[in-house]
Scaffold this motif. Structure first.
Motif, PDB file in Angstrom:
ATOM      1  N   MET A 160       0.820  -1.214   0.000  1.00  0.00           N
ATOM      2  CA  MET A 160       0.000   0.000   0.000  1.00  0.00           C
ATOM      3  C   MET A 160       0.855   1.266   0.000  1.00  0.00           C
ATOM      4  N   PHE A 161       2.014   1.208   0.645  1.00  0.00           N
ATOM      5  CA  PHE A 161       2.891   2.378   0.664  1.00  0.00           C
ATOM      6  C   PHE A 161       3.423   2.720  -0.734  1.00  0.00           C
ATOM      7  N   LEU A 162       3.305   1.802  -1.679  1.00  0.00           N
ATOM      8  CA  LEU A 162       3.685   2.108  -3.062  1.00  0.00           C
ATOM      9  C   LEU A 162       2.848   3.253  -3.641  1.00  0.00           C
ATOM     10  N   LEU A 163       1.698   3.512  -3.026  1.00  0.00           N
ATOM     11  CA  LEU A 163       0.865   4.634  -3.477  1.00  0.00           C
ATOM     12  C   LEU A 163       1.602   5.966  -3.368  1.00  0.00           C
ATOM     13  N   ILE A 164       2.505   6.079  -2.429  1.00  0.00           N
ATOM     14  CA  ILE A 164       3.210   7.352  -2.237  1.00  0.00           C
ATOM     15  C   ILE A 164       4.075   7.687  -3.448  1.00  0.00           C
ATOM     16  N   PRO A 165       4.988   6.809  -3.894  1.00  0.00           N
ATOM     17  CA  PRO A 165       5.738   7.161  -5.106  1.00  0.00           C
ATOM     18  C   PRO A 165       4.873   7.174  -6.368  1.00  0.00           C
ATOM     19  N   LEU A 166       3.854   6.327  -6.430  1.00  0.00           N
ATOM     20  CA  LEU A 166       2.981   6.347  -7.609  1.00  0.00           C
ATOM     21  C   LEU A 166       2.220   7.669  -7.708  1.00  0.00           C
ATOM     22  N   ASN A 167       1.747   8.170  -6.594  1.00  0.00           N
ATOM     23  CA  ASN A 167       1.077   9.478  -6.596  1.00  0.00           C
ATOM     24  C   ASN A 167       2.055  10.582  -6.972  1.00  0.00           C
ATOM     25  N   ALA A 168       3.292  10.474  -6.505  1.00  0.00           N
ATOM     26  CA  ALA A 168       4.299  11.489  -6.830  1.00  0.00           C
ATOM     27  C   ALA A 168       4.569  11.541  -8.330  1.00  0.00           C
ATOM     28  N   LEU A 169       4.480  10.403  -8.992  1.00  0.00           N
ATOM     29  CA  LEU A 169       4.677  10.372 -10.445  1.00  0.00           C
ATOM     30  C   LEU A 169       3.621  11.191 -11.184  1.00  0.00           C
ATOM     31  N   CYS A 170       2.443  11.292 -10.594  1.00  0.00           N
ATOM     32  CA  CYS A 170       1.311  11.936 -11.275  1.00  0.00           C
ATOM     33  C   CYS A 170       1.140  13.415 -10.956  1.00  0.00           C
ATOM     34  N   ILE A 171       1.777  13.907  -9.914  1.00  0.00           N
ATOM     35  CA  ILE A 171       1.506  15.262  -9.444  1.00  0.00           C
ATOM     36  C   ILE A 171       1.780  16.312 -10.514  1.00  0.00           C
ATOM     37  N   ILE A 172       2.917  16.244 -11.170  1.00  0.00           N
ATOM     38  CA  ILE A 172       3.260  17.271 -12.160  1.00  0.00           C
ATOM     39  C   ILE A 172       2.363  17.165 -13.382  1.00  0.00           C
ATOM     40  N   GLN A 173       2.058  15.944 -13.827  1.00  0.00           N
ATOM     41  CA  GLN A 173       1.165  15.796 -14.977  1.00  0.00           C
ATOM     42  C   GLN A 173      -0.208  16.380 -14.671  1.00  0.00           C
ATOM     43  N   GLN A 174      -0.691  16.128 -13.481  1.00  0.00           N
ATOM     44  CA  GLN A 174      -1.980  16.679 -13.077  1.00  0.00           C
ATOM     45  C   GLN A 174      -1.899  18.201 -12.954  1.00  0.00           C
ATOM     46  N   THR A 175      -0.793  18.704 -12.463  1.00  0.00           N
ATOM     47  CA  THR A 175      -0.592  20.142 -12.341  1.00  0.00           C
ATOM     48  C   THR A 175      -0.637  20.806 -13.718  1.00  0.00           C
ATOM     49  N   ILE A 176       0.012  20.193 -14.682  1.00  0.00           N
ATOM     50  CA  ILE A 176       0.012  20.748 -16.049  1.00  0.00           C
ATOM     51  C   ILE A 176      -1.404  20.763 -16.609  1.00  0.00           C
ATOM     52  N   LEU A 177      -2.152  19.696 -16.396  1.00  0.00           N
ATOM     53  CA  LEU A 177      -3.536  19.658 -16.885  1.00  0.00           C
ATOM     54  C   LEU A 177      -4.381  20.743 -16.213  1.00  0.00           C
ATOM     55  N   PHE A 178      -4.239  20.909 -14.916  1.00  0.00           N
ATOM     56  CA  PHE A 178      -4.991  21.957 -14.216  1.00  0.00           C
ATOM     57  C   PHE A 178      -4.579  23.341 -14.695  1.00  0.00           C
ATOM     58  N   ARG A 179      -3.293  23.518 -14.847  1.00  0.00           N
ATOM     59  CA  ARG A 179      -2.767  24.819 -15.277  1.00  0.00           C
ATOM     60  C   ARG A 179      -3.303  25.207 -16.655  1.00  0.00           C
ATOM     61  N   ASN A 180      -3.467  24.204 -17.514  1.00  0.00           N
ATOM     62  CA  ASN A 180      -3.980  24.440 -18.870  1.00  0.00           C
ATOM     63  C   ASN A 180      -5.501  24.340 -18.954  1.00  0.00           C
ATOM     64  N   PHE A 181      -6.154  24.267 -17.808  1.00  0.00           N
ATOM     65  CA  PHE A 181      -7.618  24.160 -17.737  1.00  0.00           C
ATOM     66  C   PHE A 181      -8.141  22.963 -18.517  1.00  0.00           C
ATOM     67  N   ASN A 182      -7.387  21.883 -18.524  1.00  0.00           N
ATOM     68  CA  ASN A 182      -7.781  20.678 -19.240  1.00  0.00           C
ATOM     69  C   ASN A 182      -8.484  19.727 -18.274  1.00  0.00           C
ATOM     70  N   PHE A 183      -9.625  20.172 -17.781  1.00  0.00           N
ATOM     71  CA  PHE A 183     -10.351  19.410 -16.772  1.00  0.00           C
ATOM     72  C   PHE A 183     -11.017  18.172 -17.359  1.00  0.00           C
ATOM     73  N   ARG A 184     -11.324  18.200 -18.635  1.00  0.00           N
ATOM     74  CA  ARG A 184     -11.947  17.034 -19.274  1.00  0.00           C
ATOM     75  C   ARG A 184     -10.998  15.847 -19.238  1.00  0.00           C
ATOM     76  N   ARG A 185      -9.733  16.072 -19.579  1.00  0.00           N
ATOM     77  CA  ARG A 185      -8.764  14.975 -19.555  1.00  0.00           C
ATOM     78  C   ARG A 185      -8.556  14.483 -18.128  1.00  0.00           C
ATOM     79  N   THR A 186      -8.455  15.401 -17.186  1.00  0.00           N
ATOM     80  CA  THR A 186      -8.286  15.013 -15.785  1.00  0.00           C
ATOM     81  C   THR A 186      -9.458  14.157 -15.333  1.00  0.00           C
ATOM     82  N   SER A 187     -10.663  14.571 -15.674  1.00  0.00           N
ATOM     83  CA  SER A 187     -11.856  13.809 -15.307  1.00  0.00           C
ATOM     84  C   SER A 187     -11.875  12.441 -15.962  1.00  0.00           C
ATOM     85  N   SER A 188     -11.481  12.377 -17.231  1.00  0.00           N
ATOM     86  CA  SER A 188     -11.453  11.091 -17.936  1.00  0.00           C
ATOM     87  C   SER A 188     -10.455  10.138 -17.299  1.00  0.00           C
ATOM     88  N   VAL A 189      -9.292  10.639 -16.971  1.00  0.00           N
ATOM     89  CA  VAL A 189      -8.265   9.800 -16.332  1.00  0.00           C
ATOM     90  C   VAL A 189      -8.748   9.322 -14.972  1.00  0.00           C
TER      91      VAL A 189
END
Length: 159
Positions: free
Chosen positions: A104-133
């Motif tokens: 279960m602790f593997l969630l910590i590095p796995l979540n860290a892998l996604c933070i910047i990608q999610q940040t870029i999507l939010f920054r670009n107002f790409n909420f549809r892609r975020t919601s789909s993922v």
């Protein structure tokens, strides 16, 4: 909005199916680890993703720096928590924790892998892609959880 409602409804159904097939002690084990993960995930990001979203002149170097910082913290936390899985299991007097916690602790590095990608999507107002993922992840995780619960895998359905 549709993704949030759909995900919530789907998670309710998955929770009902999985929880009805799990013994109460297994739920407690997962709850302990989930609480630890929730607290430590805040340290991994440290608010840098919000800074990148708000900063108008953020560069690729800024995004890379935050990514590597997040990953470094996440890997260090994962290593420390894996080493501490035994003492944590003894502290709560739940031997099963020593086996389940590192997975279960593997969630910590796995979540860290996604933070910047999610940040870029939010920054670009790409909420549809975020919601789909998010919806895809919820559905695939839910199907696996229900499958494991129906197959009698016990606590691993929650993991």
């Amino acid at each position: 909005m549709a993704e949030k409602i759909g995900s919530a409804l789907f998670q309710i159904v998955v929770s009902i199916v999985v929880i009805n097939r799990i013994v109460p002690d297994d739920k407690m084990v997962v709850a302990i680890v989930a609480a630890i993960i929730a607290v430590l995930n805040t340290f991994v990001d440290s608010g840098f993703s919000q800074t990148l979203i708000r900063r108008l002149d953020a560069t690729e170097r800024d995004f890379s720096s935050v990514f590597f910082f997040n990953m470094t913290i996440a890997v260090l936390l994962y290593a420390a928590l894996t080493v501490l899985a035994g003492p944590i299991a003894r502290l709560y007097d739940v031997p099963m924790l020593q086996t389940i916690a590192p997975v279960m602790f593997l969630l910590i590095p796995l979540n860290a892998l996604c933070i910047i990608q999610q940040t870029i999507l939010f920054r670009n107002f790409n909420f549809r892609r975020t919601s789909s993922v998010n919806l895809g992840a919820n559905i695939s995780g839910g199907v696996v959880a229900v499958g494991l619960a129906v197959a009698g895998m016990g606590v691993w359905a929650l993991v």
